[in-house]
Design a protein around this motif. Structure first.
Motif, PDB file in Angstrom:
ATOM      1  N   GLN A 160      83.532  77.014 -37.638  1.00 35.24           N
ATOM      2  CA  GLN A 160      83.923  78.720 -37.480  1.00 35.24           C
ATOM      3  C   GLN A 160      85.090  78.583 -38.367  1.00 35.24           C
ATOM      4  O   GLN A 160      85.948  78.108 -38.300  1.00 35.24           O
ATOM      5  N   PHE A 161      85.278  79.754 -39.209  1.00 38.77           N
ATOM      6  CA  PHE A 161      86.429  80.250 -39.945  1.00 38.77           C
ATOM      7  C   PHE A 161      86.739  81.626 -39.388  1.00 38.77           C
ATOM      8  O   PHE A 161      86.065  82.587 -39.871  1.00 38.77           O
ATOM      9  N   SER A 162      87.808  81.653 -38.640  1.00 42.24           N
ATOM     10  CA  SER A 162      88.414  82.960 -38.261  1.00 42.24           C
ATOM     11  C   SER A 162      89.795  83.352 -39.062  1.00 42.24           C
ATOM     12  O   SER A 162      90.471  82.533 -39.221  1.00 42.24           O
ATOM     13  N   VAL A 163      89.824  84.806 -39.785  1.00 40.42           N
ATOM     14  CA  VAL A 163      90.976  84.838 -40.172  1.00 40.42           C
ATOM     15  C   VAL A 163      91.676  86.010 -39.642  1.00 40.42           C
ATOM     16  O   VAL A 163      90.945  87.126 -39.011  1.00 40.42           O
ATOM     17  N   SER A 165      94.588  89.547 -39.623  1.00 40.32           N
ATOM     18  CA  SER A 165      94.825  90.644 -40.889  1.00 40.32           C
ATOM     19  C   SER A 165      96.192  89.975 -41.510  1.00 40.32           C
ATOM     20  O   SER A 165      96.356  90.408 -42.594  1.00 40.32           O
ATOM     21  N   SER A 166      96.949  89.002 -41.073  1.00 40.44           N
ATOM     22  CA  SER A 166      97.948  88.425 -41.775  1.00 40.44           C
ATOM     23  C   SER A 166      97.781  87.109 -42.380  1.00 40.44           C
ATOM     24  O   SER A 166      98.745  86.521 -42.938  1.00 40.44           O
ATOM     25  N   ASN A 167      96.342  86.869 -42.616  1.00 40.82           N
ATOM     26  CA  ASN A 167      95.815  85.809 -43.377  1.00 40.82           C
ATOM     27  C   ASN A 167      96.111  84.362 -42.729  1.00 40.82           C
ATOM     28  O   ASN A 167      95.916  83.472 -43.232  1.00 40.82           O
ATOM     29  N   THR A 168      96.346  84.155 -41.381  1.00 41.47           N
ATOM     30  CA  THR A 168      96.355  83.131 -40.629  1.00 41.47           C
ATOM     31  C   THR A 168      94.939  82.676 -40.588  1.00 41.47           C
ATOM     32  O   THR A 168      93.984  83.458 -40.066  1.00 41.47           O
ATOM     33  N   ILE A 169      94.573  81.604 -40.675  1.00 43.38           N
ATOM     34  CA  ILE A 169      93.200  81.055 -40.778  1.00 43.38           C
ATOM     35  C   ILE A 169      93.107  79.971 -39.475  1.00 43.38           C
ATOM     36  O   ILE A 169      93.965  79.029 -39.383  1.00 43.38           O
ATOM     37  N   VAL A 170      92.010  80.176 -38.764  1.00 38.67           N
ATOM     38  CA  VAL A 170      91.799  79.037 -37.652  1.00 38.67           C
ATOM     39  C   VAL A 170      90.253  78.724 -38.017  1.00 38.67           C
ATOM     40  O   VAL A 170      89.235  79.247 -38.056  1.00 38.67           O
ATOM     41  N   THR A 200      87.193  70.394 -32.980  1.00 37.31           N
ATOM     42  CA  THR A 200      88.639  70.270 -33.473  1.00 37.31           C
ATOM     43  C   THR A 200      89.010  71.740 -34.056  1.00 37.31           C
ATOM     44  O   THR A 200      88.087  72.356 -34.876  1.00 37.31           O
ATOM     45  N   ALA A 201      89.998  71.970 -33.654  1.00 37.45           N
ATOM     46  CA  ALA A 201      90.863  73.437 -34.307  1.00 37.45           C
ATOM     47  C   ALA A 201      91.885  72.949 -35.327  1.00 37.45           C
ATOM     48  O   ALA A 201      92.740  72.103 -34.945  1.00 37.45           O
ATOM     49  N   THR A 202      91.711  73.752 -36.516  1.00 36.57           N
ATOM     50  CA  THR A 202      92.886  73.468 -37.300  1.00 36.57           C
ATOM     51  C   THR A 202      93.404  74.748 -37.764  1.00 36.57           C
ATOM     52  O   THR A 202      92.643  75.514 -38.169  1.00 36.57           O
ATOM     53  N   ALA A 203      94.537  75.058 -37.438  1.00 39.95           N
ATOM     54  CA  ALA A 203      95.246  76.158 -37.708  1.00 39.95           C
ATOM     55  C   ALA A 203      96.124  76.335 -38.882  1.00 39.95           C
ATOM     56  O   ALA A 203      97.007  75.325 -39.321  1.00 39.95           O
ATOM     57  N   TYR A 204      95.923  77.308 -39.706  1.00 37.56           N
ATOM     58  CA  TYR A 204      96.553  77.227 -41.136  1.00 37.56           C
ATOM     59  C   TYR A 204      97.564  78.651 -41.074  1.00 37.56           C
ATOM     60  O   TYR A 204      96.953  79.456 -40.998  1.00 37.56           O
ATOM     61  N   PRO A 207      96.719  79.590 -46.647  1.00 42.15           N
ATOM     62  CA  PRO A 207      95.532  78.738 -47.249  1.00 42.15           C
ATOM     63  C   PRO A 207      95.661  77.099 -47.070  1.00 42.15           C
ATOM     64  O   PRO A 207      94.847  76.382 -47.319  1.00 42.15           O
ATOM     65  N   SER A 208      96.970  76.629 -47.547  1.00 39.00           N
ATOM     66  CA  SER A 208      97.425  75.175 -47.755  1.00 39.00           C
ATOM     67  C   SER A 208      98.296  74.700 -46.841  1.00 39.00           C
ATOM     68  O   SER A 208      98.677  73.603 -47.251  1.00 39.00           O
ATOM     69  N   SER A 209      98.675  75.394 -45.906  1.00 42.68           N
ATOM     70  CA  SER A 209      99.578  74.901 -44.817  1.00 42.68           C
ATOM     71  C   SER A 209      99.074  74.757 -43.475  1.00 42.68           C
ATOM     72  O   SER A 209      98.814  75.880 -42.989  1.00 42.68           O
ATOM     73  N   VAL A 210      98.992  73.470 -43.092  1.00 41.51           N
ATOM     74  CA  VAL A 210      98.415  73.358 -41.793  1.00 41.51           C
ATOM     75  C   VAL A 210      99.542  73.544 -40.727  1.00 41.51           C
ATOM     76  O   VAL A 210     100.510  72.859 -40.819  1.00 41.51           O
ATOM     77  N   SER A 211      99.332  74.440 -39.686  1.00 40.74           N
ATOM     78  CA  SER A 211     100.654  74.615 -38.651  1.00 40.74           C
ATOM     79  C   SER A 211     100.321  73.993 -37.334  1.00 40.74           C
ATOM     80  O   SER A 211     101.062  73.353 -36.671  1.00 40.74           O
ATOM     81  N   SER A 212      98.996  73.690 -37.035  1.00 39.53           N
ATOM     82  CA  SER A 212      98.504  72.770 -35.983  1.00 39.53           C
ATOM     83  C   SER A 212      97.119  72.235 -35.728  1.00 39.53           C
ATOM     84  O   SER A 212      96.309  72.819 -36.462  1.00 39.53           O
ATOM     85  N   ARG A 213      97.007  71.215 -35.077  1.00 44.09           N
ATOM     86  CA  ARG A 213      95.506  70.700 -35.163  1.00 44.09           C
ATOM     87  C   ARG A 213      95.267  70.254 -33.754  1.00 44.09           C
ATOM     88  O   ARG A 213      96.360  69.583 -33.276  1.00 44.09           O
ATOM     89  N   LYS A 214      94.191  70.572 -33.125  1.00 49.04           N
ATOM     90  CA  LYS A 214      93.995  69.873 -31.614  1.00 49.04           C
ATOM     91  C   LYS A 214      92.493  69.480 -31.471  1.00 49.04           C
ATOM     92  O   LYS A 214      91.658  70.292 -31.987  1.00 49.04           O
TER      93      LYS A 214
END
Length: 309
Positions: A160-163, A165-170, A200-204, A207-214
């Motif tokens: 799953q790729f969720s985006v 409106s401010s371009n945060t990607i999960v 496994t969730a990875t939040a960006y 597009p090139s900066s990972v903010s969290s991973r769980k």
């Protein structure tokens, strides 16, 4: 009020010279009488002088290129769409007669390890209001849709790729840790008894900066009230009858269920440990929120993929 022409009596031929137009009249010149009838098979048009869709030939009695069947209403192998004018899943080439990359078999229907797009979700529809059908899903499509053509396909993973409106990607990976379930069985098992999945969730933040991973092992129900999932190639107006969660929270004591008797099974009640989007207990507007480990963003669009087992 009268409309038309009339002959009142055998000796009143002169009355045919008048054309009645409601409350007015005019001099009648000529009338043409036509009869509506259906065109013969293979023909269409006001004069039935044009080959109908799917037919060709001097007598419109032969299936046109890309069409087949007794009435030339079925797309030929390799072709798809209302007008049979684009390649079906697994096929490619100018004539849609070559297996696409990663696909094999006489019908180009074997694709072990391939990623296939099956759904697009939006801020207004992520479960109950998502139409289901057999049209291919475009990677950049902006309208919600679920393709049911893969429901009989065995899968090993969902992504799953969720985006926002401010371009945060999960990005969420659903690792089934098994490859014996079809896509239909995945949802049927989830809604019936729950499905144990390593997520496994990875939040960006960009597009090139990972903010969290769980990573968590969760019991994913999607929605215990979704009803029977769509069957192979089924078309209907909704994906789920009631609710649905695309994502997870990491509270091990709770199932992930979009319609649980425990309201805290939804993401909104576990937002500090939640990732994804949801339609919780009939509230379709909640699809507008993207959860990302304590942050809530305005959900824009989600794309769902499967990995073929």
């Amino acid at each position: 009020l009268s409309f038309g022409v009339r002959n009142c009596g055998e000796k009143d031929q002169s009355s045919c010279s008048t054309l009645f137009l409601g409350s007015t009249s005019n001099t009648h010149s000529r009338s043409v009488i036509s009869v509506l009838a259906s065109c013969p098979l293979g023909w269409e048009g006001p004069q039935c002088d044009t080959c109908a869709l799917g037919w060709t030939g001097a007598k419109c009695d032969t299936c046109a290129s890309r069409w087949t069947g007794a009435r030339c209403t079925i797309c030929s192998l390799g072709w798809a769409g209302p007008n049979c004018d684009f390649c079906d899943r697994g096929w490619s080439g100018p004539n849609c007669d070559t297996c696409d990359n990663g696909w094999s078999g006489s019908n180009c229907d074997i694709c072990r390890g391939c990623n296939v797009t099956i759904a697009v979700l939006t801020s207004s529809a992520c479960a109950e209001n998502v139409p289901v059908g057999t049209e291919p899903v475009g990677l950049y499509q902006t309208t919600p849709y679920f393709n049911s053509d893969m429901m009989n396909t065995k899968v090993s993973k969902l992504e799953q790729f969720s985006v926002s409106s401010s371009n945060t990607i999960v990005h969420i990976e659903y690792d089934l840790q098994r490859n014996d379930l079809t896509l239909f069985e995945v949802f049927d098992t989830a809604r019936s008894t729950g499905l144990l999945i390593v997520m496994t969730a990875t939040a960006y933040s960009s597009p090139s900066s990972v903010s969290s991973r769980k990573t968590s092992t969760v019991v994913w129900r999607f929605s215990s009230r979704m009803g029977t999932p769509p069957t192979q190639s089924e078309s209907r107006s909704y994906f789920s009858a009631n609710g649905g969660i695309w994502g997870f929270h990491s509270y091990s004591s709770r199932e992930v269920d979009g319609y649980s008797s425990r309201s805290d099974s939804c993401l909104q009640y576990s937002s500090s440990k939640a990732y994804g989007v949801e339609n919780c207990r009939d509230n379709s507007f909640q699809c507008s929120t993207l959860y990302s480990a304590g942050l809530t963003k305005k959900h824009s669009r989600t794309v769902i993929f499967i990995t073929v087992a």
